[in-house]
Design a protein around this motif. Sequence first.
Motif, PDB file in Angstrom:
ATOM      1  N   ILE A   1      -6.459 -26.077 -19.783  1.00 20.41           N
ATOM      2  CA  ILE A   1      -6.399 -25.401 -18.494  1.00 20.41           C
ATOM      3  C   ILE A   1      -5.958 -26.419 -17.441  1.00 20.41           C
ATOM      4  N   MET A   2      -5.069 -26.006 -16.558  1.00 24.63           N
ATOM      5  CA  MET A   2      -4.683 -26.873 -15.440  1.00 24.63           C
ATOM      6  C   MET A   2      -5.727 -26.694 -14.348  1.00 24.63           C
TER       7      MET A   2
ATOM      8  N   GLU B   1       5.042 -18.008 -19.210  1.00 24.68           N
ATOM      9  CA  GLU B   1       3.883 -18.898 -19.183  1.00 24.68           C
ATOM     10  C   GLU B   1       2.614 -18.069 -19.117  1.00 24.68           C
ATOM     11  N   LEU B   2       1.541 -18.592 -19.707  1.00 25.69           N
ATOM     12  CA  LEU B   2       0.275 -17.872 -19.782  1.00 25.69           C
ATOM     13  C   LEU B   2      -0.663 -18.337 -18.672  1.00 25.69           C
ATOM     14  N   TYR B   3      -1.269 -17.378 -17.981  1.00 22.58           N
ATOM     15  CA  TYR B   3      -2.194 -17.661 -16.883  1.00 22.58           C
ATOM     16  C   TYR B   3      -3.506 -16.926 -17.119  1.00 22.58           C
TER      17      TYR B   3
ATOM     18  N   ARG C   1      -9.286 -18.652  -8.342  1.00 19.75           N
ATOM     19  CA  ARG C   1      -7.827 -18.748  -8.286  1.00 19.75           C
ATOM     20  C   ARG C   1      -7.207 -18.552  -9.669  1.00 19.75           C
ATOM     21  N   THR C   2      -5.910 -18.262  -9.698  1.00 14.49           N
ATOM     22  CA  THR C   2      -5.177 -18.121 -10.951  1.00 14.49           C
ATOM     23  C   THR C   2      -4.870 -19.511 -11.489  1.00 14.49           C
ATOM     24  N   ARG C   3      -5.166 -19.727 -12.781  1.00 17.90           N
ATOM     25  CA  ARG C   3      -4.958 -21.039 -13.397  1.00 17.90           C
ATOM     26  C   ARG C   3      -4.013 -20.916 -14.590  1.00 17.90           C
ATOM     27  N   LYS C   4      -3.180 -21.913 -14.757  1.00 16.39           N
ATOM     28  CA  LYS C   4      -2.219 -21.923 -15.857  1.00 16.39           C
ATOM     29  C   LYS C   4      -2.898 -22.429 -17.126  1.00 16.39           C
ATOM     30  N   LEU C   5      -2.613 -21.770 -18.251  1.00 12.64           N
ATOM     31  CA  LEU C   5      -3.132 -22.200 -19.548  1.00 12.64           C
ATOM     32  C   LEU C   5      -2.040 -22.967 -20.285  1.00 12.64           C
TER      33      LEU C   5
END
Length: 156
Positions: free
Chosen positions: A32-33, A60-62, A83-87
């Motif tokens: 996870i970012m 990209e997956l979020y 918040r939305t996080r990038k996987l």
Amino acid sequence: MGIRKTKEHDVEIINRKAGFEYRFLDTFEAGIMLHGTEVKSIRKGNANLRDAYCFFRKGELYIKSLFIAEYEHGNMFNHESRRTRKLLLKRRELGKLEKQLKEKGLTIVPVRLYINERGLAKLEIALAQGKKVYDKRDSIKQKDVKRDLDRIKKMY
């Protein structure tokens, strides 16, 4: 939601409701970012997967609605809690997931958030299919039978 601590720095946050609502077909481990104070908050066990869901945007997956509480000792640079996080997954895994997601009735569900042995936050996600009402009844029945058998075993 369950929080299990085995060591001081080892945290595991489990989405128990997901196992009841969905049948898991395949599982993946994703990075996870995260921003600064989010990792500290996860290490304290202040996260919740209950309403979280995953989606694709531009290949990209979020993950959205993953709740990570604000760090109590954070300052004005504290993070947003939902918040939305990038996987982070390998390209091959992303392609496989995106292809299977287009099939009818499949979704990506976050199952478990944990800190691995290297100290990195990881999210276990599952390619899942929603259960019907009668499948949920079967799950409840099996759980009750297992609980009864365990009680009987303890008596002897």
